[in-house]
Scaffold this motif. Structure first.
Motif, mmCIF file in Angstrom:
data_model
loop_
_atom_site.group_PDB
_atom_site.id
_atom_site.type_symbol
_atom_site.label_atom_id
_atom_site.label_comp_id
_atom_site.label_asym_id
_atom_site.label_seq_id
_atom_site.Cartn_x
_atom_site.Cartn_y
_atom_site.Cartn_z
ATOM 1 N N SER A 118 -1.597 -0.120 -9.180
ATOM 2 C CA SER A 118 -3.044 0.093 -9.258
ATOM 3 C C SER A 118 -3.338 1.366 -8.482
ATOM 4 C CB SER A 118 -3.810 -1.065 -8.613
ATOM 5 O OG SER A 118 -3.548 -2.273 -9.271
ATOM 6 N N HIS A 170 -5.893 4.126 -6.733
ATOM 7 C CA HIS A 170 -7.172 4.036 -6.028
ATOM 8 C C HIS A 170 -7.836 5.393 -5.837
ATOM 9 C CE1 HIS A 170 -6.120 -0.117 -5.369
ATOM 10 N NE2 HIS A 170 -4.974 0.281 -4.872
ATOM 11 N N SER A 220 0.861 -1.175 0.000
ATOM 12 C CA SER A 220 0.000 0.000 0.000
ATOM 13 C C SER A 220 0.898 1.226 0.000
ATOM 14 C CB SER A 220 -0.877 0.025 1.254
ATOM 15 O OG SER A 220 -1.832 -0.990 1.197
#
Length: 156
Positions: free
Chosen positions: A95, A97, A51
């Motif tokens: 990715s 977010h 993250s």
């Protein structure tokens, strides 16, 4: 008000790892602090997803899969670049977010990054864009291990 000092802006680590001086990273633009002063975090080797957190609260003003910038409410902008390993910028998969223009809290999950095996993550610069080096200070000593979301810089 003219002459009024703004409150310090605390920048948090976007990823966990070892804190290194920005001048020690392999990319000369960051090492020479051309974009501004800062610090880098070197995440541990591995290919697990990570993250990547917002270093400050503010508006996402730029978003690429491997780099983003967040502008605080008082107009200071912080750049995060993911990976400066031997294979260059953007190594691994990403990715996002959030969308450009979105307002986020410090520590918000903005990107998931899975470094590729060859890059082993590389350094992740955290830069006070166009900041005065005299106003940016380390919140932890270089060589320290930090978790994502821990304070790494203070920008007054």
């Amino acid at each position: 008000m003219q002459g009024e000092q703004r409150p310090p802006l605390v920048l948090v680590a976007p990823v966990g790892g070892r804190v290194v001086a920005l001048t020690e990273v392999s990319d000369p633009v960051f090492a020479q602090q051309i974009a501004g002063p800062g610090v880098a975090v070197v995440p541990p080797a591995g290919t697990e997803p990570r993250s990547v957190l917002a270093p400050v609260a503010g508006r996402v003003v730029s978003l690429l899969p491997h780099a983003f910038a967040v502008e605080s409410a008082d107009g200071r902008t912080v750049l995060v670049h993911l990976g400066l390993g031997p294979r260059g910028a953007g190594n691994g998969t990403f990715s996002t977010h959030v969308d450009p223009g979105e307002v986020v809290d410090a520590g918000a999950h903005l990107v998931t990054w899975t470094p590729d095996a060859a890059s082993a993550g590389g350094a992740c610069p955290v830069v006070a864009l166009q900041g005065d080096p005299a106003l940016v200070a380390l919140a932890v000593p270089t060589g320290s291990e930090v978790e994502a979301g821990e304070a790494v810089l203070r920008w007054t």
